[in-house]
Design a protein around this motif. Sequence first.
Motif, PDB file in Angstrom:
ATOM      1  N   LEU A  19       0.825  -1.199   0.000  1.00 15.25           N
ATOM      2  CA  LEU A  19       0.000   0.000   0.000  1.00 15.25           C
ATOM      3  C   LEU A  19       0.860   1.249   0.000  1.00 15.25           C
ATOM      4  CD1 LEU A  19      -2.538  -0.926   2.816  1.00 15.25           C
ATOM      5  CD2 LEU A  19      -2.788  -1.326   0.368  1.00 15.25           C
ATOM      6  N   THR A  20       0.405   2.254  -0.708  1.00 15.19           N
ATOM      7  CA  THR A  20       1.039   3.556  -0.629  1.00 15.19           C
ATOM      8  C   THR A  20       0.645   4.253   0.663  1.00 15.19           C
ATOM      9  OG1 THR A  20       1.221   5.725  -1.658  1.00 15.19           O
ATOM     10  CG2 THR A  20      -0.883   4.604  -1.887  1.00 15.19           C
ATOM     11  N   ALA A  21       1.503   5.120   1.155  1.00 17.28           N
ATOM     12  CA  ALA A  21       1.189   5.895   2.352  1.00 17.28           C
ATOM     13  C   ALA A  21       0.578   7.243   2.001  1.00 17.28           C
ATOM     14  CB  ALA A  21       2.451   6.108   3.181  1.00 17.28           C
ATOM     15  N   GLN A  22       0.338   7.522   0.722  1.00 17.87           N
ATOM     16  CA  GLN A  22      -0.077   8.859   0.310  1.00 17.87           C
ATOM     17  C   GLN A  22      -1.577   9.086   0.324  1.00 17.87           C
ATOM     18  OE1 GLN A  22       1.700   9.743  -3.512  1.00 17.87           O
ATOM     19  NE2 GLN A  22       3.571  10.467  -2.546  1.00 17.87           N
ATOM     20  N   SER A  23      -2.388   8.063   0.285  1.00 18.60           N
ATOM     21  CA  SER A  23      -3.825   8.281   0.144  1.00 18.60           C
ATOM     22  C   SER A  23      -4.634   7.369   1.044  1.00 18.60           C
ATOM     23  CB  SER A  23      -4.262   8.073  -1.309  1.00 18.60           C
ATOM     24  OG  SER A  23      -5.668   8.102  -1.406  1.00 18.60           O
ATOM     25  N   ALA A  24      -5.351   7.989   1.994  1.00 20.13           N
ATOM     26  CA  ALA A  24      -6.217   7.215   2.881  1.00 20.13           C
ATOM     27  C   ALA A  24      -7.440   6.696   2.144  1.00 20.13           C
ATOM     28  CB  ALA A  24      -6.638   8.079   4.064  1.00 20.13           C
ATOM     29  N   THR A  25      -7.999   7.501   1.223  1.00 21.84           N
ATOM     30  CA  THR A  25      -9.214   7.094   0.523  1.00 21.84           C
ATOM     31  C   THR A  25      -8.977   5.871  -0.351  1.00 21.84           C
ATOM     32  OG1 THR A  25     -10.215   9.277   0.542  1.00 21.84           O
ATOM     33  CG2 THR A  25     -10.918   7.791  -1.200  1.00 21.84           C
ATOM     34  N   SER A  26      -7.875   5.838  -1.085  1.00 21.53           N
ATOM     35  CA  SER A  26      -7.606   4.713  -1.982  1.00 21.53           C
ATOM     36  C   SER A  26      -7.408   3.428  -1.204  1.00 21.53           C
ATOM     37  CB  SER A  26      -6.372   5.014  -2.840  1.00 21.53           C
ATOM     38  OG  SER A  26      -6.592   6.167  -3.616  1.00 21.53           O
ATOM     39  N   VAL A  27      -6.739   3.517  -0.063  1.00 16.01           N
ATOM     40  CA  VAL A  27      -6.560   2.330   0.779  1.00 16.01           C
ATOM     41  C   VAL A  27      -7.911   1.856   1.302  1.00 16.01           C
ATOM     42  CG1 VAL A  27      -5.564   1.464   2.930  1.00 16.01           C
ATOM     43  CG2 VAL A  27      -4.192   2.909   1.417  1.00 16.01           C
ATOM     44  N   ALA A  28      -8.739   2.789   1.775  1.00 17.34           N
ATOM     45  CA  ALA A  28     -10.058   2.419   2.281  1.00 17.34           C
ATOM     46  C   ALA A  28     -10.925   1.823   1.177  1.00 17.34           C
ATOM     47  CB  ALA A  28     -10.745   3.638   2.893  1.00 17.34           C
ATOM     48  N   LEU A  29     -10.840   2.381  -0.030  1.00 19.45           N
ATOM     49  CA  LEU A  29     -11.600   1.832  -1.154  1.00 19.45           C
ATOM     50  C   LEU A  29     -11.142   0.414  -1.460  1.00 19.45           C
ATOM     51  CD1 LEU A  29     -13.554   1.981  -3.530  1.00 19.45           C
ATOM     52  CD2 LEU A  29     -11.776   3.180  -4.833  1.00 19.45           C
ATOM     53  N   LEU A  30      -9.840   0.172  -1.460  1.00 20.62           N
ATOM     54  CA  LEU A  30      -9.337  -1.177  -1.701  1.00 20.62           C
ATOM     55  C   LEU A  30      -9.858  -2.136  -0.633  1.00 20.62           C
ATOM     56  CD1 LEU A  30      -7.518  -3.234  -3.144  1.00 20.62           C
ATOM     57  CD2 LEU A  30      -5.622  -2.425  -1.712  1.00 20.62           C
ATOM     58  N   GLU A  31      -9.839  -1.715   0.620  1.00 20.52           N
ATOM     59  CA  GLU A  31     -10.332  -2.573   1.702  1.00 20.52           C
ATOM     60  C   GLU A  31     -11.806  -2.910   1.508  1.00 20.52           C
ATOM     61  OE1 GLU A  31      -7.407  -1.154   5.368  1.00 20.52           O
ATOM     62  OE2 GLU A  31      -9.297  -0.095   5.007  1.00 20.52           O
ATOM     63  N   VAL A  32     -12.607  -1.925   1.106  1.00 23.90           N
ATOM     64  CA  VAL A  32     -14.036  -2.162   0.861  1.00 23.90           C
ATOM     65  C   VAL A  32     -14.220  -3.147  -0.283  1.00 23.90           C
ATOM     66  CG1 VAL A  32     -16.159  -1.103  -0.009  1.00 23.90           C
ATOM     67  CG2 VAL A  32     -14.868   0.012   1.825  1.00 23.90           C
ATOM     68  N   LEU A  33     -13.504  -2.959  -1.371  1.00 28.29           N
ATOM     69  CA  LEU A  33     -13.658  -3.823  -2.544  1.00 28.29           C
ATOM     70  C   LEU A  33     -13.218  -5.251  -2.250  1.00 28.29           C
ATOM     71  CD1 LEU A  33     -12.418  -1.370  -5.316  1.00 28.29           C
ATOM     72  CD2 LEU A  33     -14.778  -2.073  -4.870  1.00 28.29           C
ATOM     73  N   LEU A  34     -12.135  -5.408  -1.514  1.00 27.38           N
ATOM     74  CA  LEU A  34     -11.695  -6.755  -1.130  1.00 27.38           C
ATOM     75  C   LEU A  34     -12.745  -7.426  -0.251  1.00 27.38           C
ATOM     76  CD1 LEU A  34      -7.917  -6.075  -0.356  1.00 27.38           C
ATOM     77  CD2 LEU A  34      -8.824  -7.353  -2.312  1.00 27.38           C
ATOM     78  N   ARG A  35     -13.250  -6.693   0.729  1.00 27.15           N
ATOM     79  CA  ARG A  35     -14.249  -7.261   1.638  1.00 27.15           C
ATOM     80  C   ARG A  35     -15.529  -7.631   0.906  1.00 27.15           C
ATOM     81  NH1 ARG A  35     -14.736  -3.201   4.932  1.00 27.15           N
ATOM     82  NH2 ARG A  35     -16.712  -2.394   4.121  1.00 27.15           N
ATOM     83  N   GLU A  36     -15.982  -6.739   0.020  1.00 25.92           N
ATOM     84  CA  GLU A  36     -17.239  -6.975  -0.688  1.00 25.92           C
ATOM     85  C   GLU A  36     -17.147  -8.147  -1.665  1.00 25.92           C
ATOM     86  OE1 GLU A  36     -20.283  -5.258  -0.570  1.00 25.92           O
ATOM     87  OE2 GLU A  36     -19.586  -4.171   1.198  1.00 25.92           O
ATOM     88  N   THR A  37     -15.928  -8.504  -2.070  1.00 28.14           N
ATOM     89  CA  THR A  37     -15.750  -9.618  -3.005  1.00 28.14           C
ATOM     90  C   THR A  37     -15.171 -10.854  -2.310  1.00 28.14           C
ATOM     91  OG1 THR A  37     -13.609  -8.659  -3.659  1.00 28.14           O
ATOM     92  CG2 THR A  37     -15.514  -8.165  -5.049  1.00 28.14           C
ATOM     93  N   GLY A  38     -15.111 -10.813  -0.982  1.00 24.78           N
ATOM     94  CA  GLY A  38     -14.688 -11.981  -0.214  1.00 24.78           C
ATOM     95  C   GLY A  38     -13.223 -12.335  -0.344  1.00 24.78           C
ATOM     96  N   VAL A  39     -12.384 -11.338  -0.619  1.00 20.05           N
ATOM     97  CA  VAL A  39     -10.948 -11.583  -0.764  1.00 20.05           C
ATOM     98  C   VAL A  39     -10.236 -11.064   0.486  1.00 20.05           C
ATOM     99  CG1 VAL A  39      -8.863 -11.085  -2.084  1.00 20.05           C
ATOM    100  CG2 VAL A  39     -11.046 -11.435  -3.273  1.00 20.05           C
ATOM    101  N   GLN A  40      -9.669 -11.968   1.262  1.00 17.89           N
ATOM    102  CA  GLN A  40      -8.903 -11.593   2.451  1.00 17.89           C
ATOM    103  C   GLN A  40      -7.420 -11.642   2.111  1.00 17.89           C
ATOM    104  OE1 GLN A  40     -10.200 -14.331   5.519  1.00 17.89           O
ATOM    105  NE2 GLN A  40     -11.872 -12.987   6.126  1.00 17.89           N
ATOM    106  N   ALA A  41      -6.775 -10.509   2.246  1.00 17.99           N
ATOM    107  CA  ALA A  41      -5.355 -10.412   1.941  1.00 17.99           C
ATOM    108  C   ALA A  41      -4.664  -9.593   3.027  1.00 17.99           C
ATOM    109  CB  ALA A  41      -5.143  -9.751   0.577  1.00 17.99           C
ATOM    110  N   THR A  42      -3.352  -9.732   3.117  1.00 21.03           N
ATOM    111  CA  THR A  42      -2.565  -8.969   4.075  1.00 21.03           C
ATOM    112  C   THR A  42      -2.105  -7.677   3.420  1.00 21.03           C
ATOM    113  OG1 THR A  42      -1.787 -10.996   5.157  1.00 21.03           O
ATOM    114  CG2 THR A  42      -0.505  -8.989   5.533  1.00 21.03           C
ATOM    115  N   LEU A  43      -2.447  -6.543   4.029  1.00 18.19           N
ATOM    116  CA  LEU A  43      -2.100  -5.243   3.491  1.00 18.19           C
ATOM    117  C   LEU A  43      -0.914  -4.681   4.263  1.00 18.19           C
ATOM    118  CD1 LEU A  43      -5.691  -3.732   3.076  1.00 18.19           C
ATOM    119  CD2 LEU A  43      -4.441  -5.283   1.564  1.00 18.19           C
TER     120      LEU A  43
END
Length: 290
Positions: A101-125
């Motif tokens: 993950l980049t440290a520059q954008s909180a929104t993009s990280v949060a969006l990635l977390e939402v998309l992973l969760r909504e599609t049932g993909v558990q990964a280590t960030l």
Amino acid sequence: MTSVKPYPIGLIYYTNVAPILDYLEVPEGVEVIKGVPTEMNAALLSGRVSMANISGVEFIRNAEVLSALPDFSVSVLGAVYSVNLFHRKPWGELRGGRIALTAQSATSVALLEVLLRETGVQATLERAEGTAQHLLAAGYDGVLRIGDDALREWYGVVGPIGEEVSMLDLPHTKGGVTVTDLAHRWFVLTGHPFAFAVWAYRKDSPPPHAFLQAMRVARRRGIGHLAEVSDRHARALGLPERVVQHYLWNFRYHLEAPDRLGLQEFADKVAPAHSPLEFGVGLTPALTRT
């Protein structure tokens, strides 16, 4: 005579806001402080600046103290091209993998977390800085990149793109690397635009009218001279002008009703207990007209 302190405003100078900021004439009484998204988020919340174009998720998480201008955003309906997950395995096979993950954008990280969760993909960030190709080579299964770097690296993977390729059918995979555009994946999931940033201000310190008018004038000029803006920034990015023009005309800069719906849905998914999102608090009706 007592001097009046200037009104401090934080600005993030990514290419995606060039149609506004390239033509912005800052009025007297306003002080501009520049930085990356995470810096401006912190500056606004600490009171170092009173207004900034900040990450949508930080506006959501701090809605009790922040309001947003009612007619400004950095939103997109569909692909954005500059918030990308680079990966070699298919999305569904990222389960159990490591994503940098980049440290520059909180929104993009949060969006990635939402998309992973909504599609049932558990990964280590994990936090890790570097180019997508470097981090993939280092063993990461996915790499999140944002902003101008992400745009350049997307083109570095899929380019060159000739004149015969429709701008509505730009490639997203090449050489074993897939570039998943998170805004497009959000659109597929929800059918709404995604608001990456809003122009937020502290409720106890609304912006001066002169600055709002300067922003509106700058936006009209920038959108009206989009080819010039695109050419200038394409040279700085080292990208074809038509690619940068397509990138910029995709953006929605007015925070219209569909953008607010998308922002509200993201708020409900990322922070279900958030305070109500407010727009134009402390501004008179005359100042909230577009």
